[in-house]
Design an enzyme around this catalytic site. Structure first.
Site, short mmCIF file in Angstrom:
data_model
loop_
_atom_site.label_atom_id
_atom_site.label_comp_id
_atom_site.label_asym_id
_atom_site.label_seq_id
_atom_site.Cartn_x
_atom_site.Cartn_y
_atom_site.Cartn_z
N GLU A 21 23.45 -6.60 64.43
CA GLU A 21 23.68 -7.38 63.21
C GLU A 21 24.10 -8.76 63.62
O GLU A 21 25.22 -8.97 64.05
CB GLU A 21 24.81 -6.79 62.35
CG GLU A 21 24.40 -5.63 61.53
CD GLU A 21 25.47 -5.21 60.54
OE1 GLU A 21 26.35 -6.03 60.20
OE2 GLU A 21 25.43 -4.06 60.12
N GLU A 69 29.44 1.28 63.14
CA GLU A 69 30.73 0.60 63.41
C GLU A 69 31.89 1.58 63.38
O GLU A 69 32.95 1.29 62.86
CB GLU A 69 30.97 -0.53 62.40
CG GLU A 69 29.90 -1.60 62.41
CD GLU A 69 30.28 -2.85 61.59
OE1 GLU A 69 31.27 -2.79 60.85
OE2 GLU A 69 29.59 -3.86 61.74
#
Ligand SMILES: *[C@@H]1O[C@H](CO)[C@@H](O)[C@H](O)[C@H]1NC(C)=O
Ligand SMILES: *[C@@H]1O[C@H](CO)[C@@H](O)[C@H](O)[C@H]1NC(C)=O
Ligand SMILES: *[C@@H]1O[C@H](CO)[C@@H](O)[C@H](O)[C@H]1NC(C)=O
Ligand SMILES: *[C@@H]1O[C@H](CO)[C@@H](O)[C@H](O)[C@H]1NC(C)=O
Ligand SMILES: *[C@@H]1O[C@H](CO)[C@@H](O)[C@H](O)[C@H]1NC(C)=O
Ligand SMILES: *[C@@H]1O[C@H](CO)[C@@H](O)[C@H](O)[C@H]1NC(C)=O
Ligand SMILES: *[C@@H]1O[C@H](CO)[C@@H](O)[C@H](O)[C@H]1NC(C)=O
Length: 812
Positions: free
Chosen positions: A250, A179
């Site tokens: 995710e 991320e």
């Protein structure tokens, strides 16, 4: 981890295309052994459970329809000191991967090595903080050196064990960074070159399998950018090249919980709806549930303010028990989608409107295969016409038709039983003579050896060897007075002692770690000993420039009648950690190094308590109820089960967590040493130890809403010719966990019961035979099936009325 929307990962492949035994990709999916793949993956983090739990967690994941287990690699577990590695116990990543392989599943290996993950310091070892000139996660030579050093170490170790798919192993993809796009801008011109460097460093390691970067839209080729979040079906902008597949690294099954807050539970229906939407709208071909099993943040591994029970609401709960209906509903979803997977991956897609907010997605194969998905995006139910048939679509739902005719699954219709978990205390500790205690000495300035004329930053002082840092000072007062002590803290918790007496406590929160504590004090004429205890509740795990984050005391003032004394620049003495920690008095050996006294009911702050207990019989998971305590840490036979914090309540006034997991493998049959360090004035006499089990199961069906059939034979579908047998009568299926049987029927109603498994009552229509019939069929059995048919109940209790069947049973 990050909030609701999206994490993307980038996947890079080895150059070239398909070859047997290798993993590559195209614009549709990952390609394994030459075939496109629709993959369901679930996150299970090896240090968040114990090695003896791994095989059954993996088995349950496989039974739930997963093909892939996803895990991060935890740098600060494996390299606690530079160049000193630890892969033992819960850190035995090779053994974890081999067990996944043994059960025939693939692995998605998210190396990071920055991982966030609500893990202390986002997985980075704290010693990195003290490397001269280091800037984490940036185009910075020292950071890049250590990141490459660790990544290389891991890749080489796994290569030497032949664990990459290119070597015949289970690892099909790996992740580098995590991320990063969330923070990239903060690094200005140092961000983009770092992304390019990380991608090249990773691909140069030649694992033979693709690399991904999550939430990184500009992931350089051949690294694949992927999505993280709850609604990637809506939010993902897509792969950054038509040659890269859409992967969801995710998919949050829930959201993590913090002390002081408990998040909303995400329903099985909502997860299922978004999974299918991602497959349809984003051509998704890889979905990872974050988490599939959350597990436990043992010891001091949780990041700031995170509770020890991690994603307890996942399909496998903290203890590894199946959570229903989530696990079962997703299992049925996976089975239904797998019936369509060839058609989805190789067929020609089309989509068209069925109504204002209704849409059909249809996939055709040359061979004649056809699969359809009917989407109702409306919050109201809808009747739609598709290929001359009428379909009833519940609000916000998607029906899956693997043959373009018959509904195999609807995301909003939950057929799985609901189960109820109970934690039953089997052992109490209310007898005072079972406890011994030891009071921690409150240090004064004179006792300290670390000195400074300023208030030191906490993390750089403790090096994270302890949560605790004492700030002490001797304050001279010419006459006794009532004064106000004002403390500014950058976080997380403060306790102010003056002349050995606790006069005030305060704490921050996950959102605002810093706070101000103001307390009235009375000072003696002469020397006054000020002892301020600052505690951290885990290191931060997210954001740019983690190495510059600060905690601990920032300013101290004392206000007398008319004078303000600024103690910020004063002579301060420091003590790192508690003496009991240094002596490890929570171990069998260390506990003999200090004097323990009988329990005195005085409940002084900063007290160590110890007792012994025998393991609960059986094999059910074990937990300890610390609801009577305040804040502190607990150890079993020298191993920390984590920090507890009962006194920090959620907005609705209850503790965030009172039960704490004690893994069976921490226990001996008898005489287990339990030690607690209590910061406040908790009462150990209220503690209990108990076992965790599924004690109730409940099923509910309705004839106005018959459940779809999914037990088709795969062959039948792909040939798409033979008549399929569906439209079976709805039925309630109940099943207790292994080694348990249905012992009692708590409720049964064939008729019009009100409510659902969460709460129910008999309605105006009720077959008086309900309980009898169900008891005969179920009691004494591990599982039973009751069709919702009036023949079964000896007659129709109310002809012409829609009937439900609702049963709740106890598992004994
Ligand atoms: C990591 O760095 C150390 C020196 O700090 C070196 O001895 C070791 O070989 C390096 N490991 C790898 C895998 O590059
Ligand atoms: C508590 O959790 C909710 C999500 O359920 C979140 O929106 C809120 O910001 C959280 N509050 C705090 C103080 O962390
Ligand atoms: C991701 O999870 C959310 C809920 O956590 C769910 O709504 C969504 O469908 C999931 N998406 C995918 C692609 O798995
Ligand atoms: C078909 O699907 C695409 C992608 O989801 C969407 O943008 C488009 O509006 C859909 N077309 C129709 C007619 O529904
Ligand atoms: C629907 O009905 C029309 C008219 O009866 C027929 O021509 C068509 O083939 C049917 N379509 C399907 C998919 O059955
Ligand atoms: C301190 O004492 C004053 C008066 O003695 C009182 O008004 C004030 O509320 C007290 N403050 C705190 C934080 O207890
Ligand atoms: C219960 O079953 C008996 C036959 O087994 C039948 O005669 C009776 O009508 C049933 N009662 C109800 C309320 O359905």
């Amino acid at each position: 981890m990050w909030w609701w929307f999206g994490w993307l990962c980038i996947v890079a492949t080895v150059t070239g295309s398909v070859s047997g035994g290798s993993v590559t990709y195209d614009g549709r999916s990952l390609i394994i052994d030459g075939r496109r793949q629709l993959l369901f993956s679930g996150s299970i983090h090896y240090p968040r459970s114990t090695p003896d739990m791994w095989p059954s967690l993996i088995t349950k994941a496989k039974q739930g329809g997963l093909n892939v287990i996803d895990t991060y690699v935890f740098w600060n577990v494996h390299e606690p000191q530079p160049n000193k590695y630890d892969f033992s116990g819960r850190g035995d990543i090779v053994s974890f991967i081999k067990q996944i392989q043994a059960q025939g599943l693939y692995v998605c290996l998210r190396i990071g090595p920055f991982i966030e993950s609500e893990w202390t310091y986002g997985g980075l070892p704290f010693w990195l903080h003290d490397v001269p000139g280091i800037v984490f996660r940036s185009d910075n030579e020292p950071f890049k050196f250590y990141m490459k050093n660790f990544t290389t170490k891991i890749v080489n170790m796994l290569k030497s064990e032949k664990l990459f798919a290119s070597q015949g192993g289970p690892i099909i993809i790996s992740q580098i960074e995590n991320e990063y796009q969330n923070v990239e801008k903060a690094f200005h011109e140092k961000g983009p070159p770092y992304v390019i460097w990380a991608a090249k460093m990773a691909t140069d390691l030649e694992t033979g399998v693709p690399w991904v970067m999550c939430k990184q839209d500009d992931a350089p080729d051949p690294v694949i950018n992927t999505c993280n979040g709850m609604r990637c079906g809506e939010t993902f902008v897509g792969p950054n090249s038509p040659n890269k597949p859409a992967l969801w690294t995710e998919n949050w099954t829930h959201f993590y919980d913090t002390y002081g807050n408990i998040t909303k539970i995400r329903s099985a229906e909502d997860i299922a709806y978004n999974v299918v939407l991602f497959i349809l709208k984003k051509k998704g071909s890889f979905i990872n549930y974050y988490m599939y099993h959350g597990g436990t943040n043992f010891g001091r591994t949780a990041s700031s303010f995170i509770i020890t029970a991690y994603y307890d609401q996942a399909p496998l709960d903290e203890y590894g028990l199946i959570r229903q209906p989530k696990w079962g509903h997703l299992k049925e979803l996976h089975a239904a989608i797998k019936l369509c997977s060839e058609t989805l991956l190789y067929g020609v897609p089309s989509n068209f409107s069925l109504g204002v907010l209704q849409e059909a997605y249809v996939y055709h194969e040359d061979s004649g295969g056809c699969a359809a998905f009917l989407v109702n995006a409306n919050g109201q139910k809808a009747l739609v016409k598709f290929q001359n048939s009428t379909y009833d679509l519940p609000p916000k739902s998607i029906s899956i038709l693997p043959d373009c005719k018959t509904v195999a699954f609807n995301t909003a219709k939950v057929n799985t039983q609901v189960n109820t978990r109970t934690r039953q205390p089997t052992m109490k500790f209310y007898s005072a003579d079972k406890w011994e205690e030891h009071r921690e000495v409150i240090p004064i300035f004179e006792d300290t050896s670390i000195r400074s004329d300023v208030l030191l930053e906490q993390m750089s002082t403790t090096k994270d060897v302890s949560d605790y840092l004492w700030y002490t000072a001797s304050f001279q007062q010419s006459e006794g007075s009532n004064s106000v002590l004002r403390l500014n803290s950058l976080g997380h918790v403060l306790r102010a002692f003056v002349n050995g007496v606790l006069l005030g406590s305060g704490h921050g929160s996950k959102k605002n770690p810093g706070f101000t504590l103001e307390t009235n004090i009375s000072l003696n004429n002469g020397v006054n000993e000020i002892s301020l205890l600052s505690a951290m509740v885990g290191l931060p795990d997210s954001g740019a420039f983690l190495e510059r984050r600060a905690a601990g005391l920032q300013a101290v003032t004392i206000r007398d009648n008319n004078e303000l004394h600024d103690l910020t620049k004063y002579s301060w003495g420091y003590q790192i950690g508690m003496l009991g920690e240094r002596l490890q008095i929570y171990t069998e050996k260390g506990s003999s190094d200090v004097q323990w006294t009988t329990h005195e009911h005085s409940y002084q702050p900063l007290t160590w308590y110890k007792t012994n207990f025998d393991s609960p019989v059986g094999t059910d998971p074990v937990a300890i109820n610390l609801g009577s305590m305040g804040k502190g840490e607990a150890w079993i036979n020298g191993q920390s089960i984590g920090r507890y914090w009962i006194s920090y309540h959620t907005p609705d006034g209850s503790p965030s967590q009172i039960w704490y997991h004690i893994p069976r493998s921490f226990l001996k049959p008898t005489n287990n040493l339990l030690v607690l360090f209590e910061e406040e004035s908790g009462d150990p006499l209220g503690i209990s130890v108990g076992t965790v089990s599924i004690t109730k199961v409940c099923g509910h069906v309705s004839d106005s809403n018959p459940p779809p059939m999914i037990s088709w034979k795969r062959q039948t579908i792909s040939q798409n010719k033979e008549k399929m047998h569906y439209g079976r009568r709805p039925k309630v299926q109940l099943s207790c966990p292994p080694k348990r049987r249905i012992s009692k029927i708590l409720f049964a109603s064939f008729g019009s019961p009100s409510g659902n498994c969460e709460g129910y009552a008999v309605g105006s229509c009720h077959s008086s035979n309900s309980t009898d019939v169900v008891e005969k069929a179920c009691v004494g059995k591990r599982r039973c099936t009751i069709p919702q048919s009036y023949q079964k109940f000896g007659g129709d209790p109310c002809p012409g009325i829609h009937k439900d069947l609702l049963i709740e049973a106890q598992c004994g």
